[in-house]
Write an enzyme that holds these catalytic residues in place. Sequence first.
Site, PDB file in Angstrom:
ATOM      1  N   VAL A   1       0.849  -1.195   0.000  1.00  0.00           N
ATOM      2  CA  VAL A   1       0.000   0.000   0.000  1.00  0.00           C
ATOM      3  C   VAL A   1       0.881   1.239   0.000  1.00  0.00           C
ATOM      4  O   VAL A   1       1.805   1.363   0.799  1.00  0.00           O
ATOM      5  CB  VAL A   1      -0.922   0.012   1.239  1.00  0.00           C
ATOM      6  CG1 VAL A   1      -1.731   1.292   1.301  1.00  0.00           C
ATOM      7  CG2 VAL A   1      -1.839  -1.206   1.218  1.00  0.00           C
ATOM      8  N   CYS A   2       0.574   2.155  -0.903  1.00  0.00           N
ATOM      9  CA  CYS A   2       1.336   3.397  -1.010  1.00  0.00           C
ATOM     10  C   CYS A   2       0.402   4.576  -0.726  1.00  0.00           C
ATOM     11  O   CYS A   2      -0.276   5.066  -1.629  1.00  0.00           O
ATOM     12  CB  CYS A   2       1.954   3.507  -2.401  1.00  0.00           C
ATOM     13  SG  CYS A   2       2.927   5.003  -2.615  1.00  0.00           S
ATOM     14  N   ILE A   3       0.349   4.972   0.540  1.00  0.00           N
ATOM     15  CA  ILE A   3      -0.394   6.176   0.916  1.00  0.00           C
ATOM     16  C   ILE A   3       0.501   7.015   1.820  1.00  0.00           C
ATOM     17  O   ILE A   3       1.379   6.488   2.506  1.00  0.00           O
ATOM     18  CB  ILE A   3      -1.746   5.875   1.605  1.00  0.00           C
ATOM     19  CG1 ILE A   3      -1.587   4.952   2.806  1.00  0.00           C
ATOM     20  CG2 ILE A   3      -2.763   5.332   0.622  1.00  0.00           C
ATOM     21  CD1 ILE A   3      -2.873   4.716   3.586  1.00  0.00           C
TER      22      ILE A   3
END
Length: 164
Positions: A87-89
């Site tokens: 996840v890339c947040i």
Amino acid sequence: MEQSSLLLKKQLADMRRVPVDGFSAGLVDDNDIYKWEVLVIGPPDTLYEGGFFKAILDFPRDYPQKPPKMKFISEIWHPNIDKEGNVCISILHDPGDDKWGYERPEERWLPVHTVETILLSVISMLTDPNFESPANVDAAKMQRENYAEFKKKVAQCVRRSQEE
């Protein structure tokens, strides 16, 4: 006992005592407070609705000074989740300045974040992807250029997640 493990035990107990719609969490192994299995339920009125997506939250020993890593183990097609499930947040990025200049420091990890705020941010990401810095360029491009195909691919992921 490390401060981080005490904090994680408290956050897990809080989530069990007062569950939040959209996800559930527990330990992968009862002897390891630093590795959680989470179930993210596809948000209503999104392409992910009806999905049950499993993920792992891996916490560093210096949590909450540093963020955990989150990786979906269920297949999920989304611009902000790379092909390996990472996840890339913003809030999962190390605190401080962004060397590429995409994120302000206050958008990145802060020690006040909890497992609950992380998972709420993931649900928000499923509802409203960030196209400025996609982790899965192919998904972002498909969503922009061939939305029907994108919807079909997401629907396949939702179906598979229901069968897991």
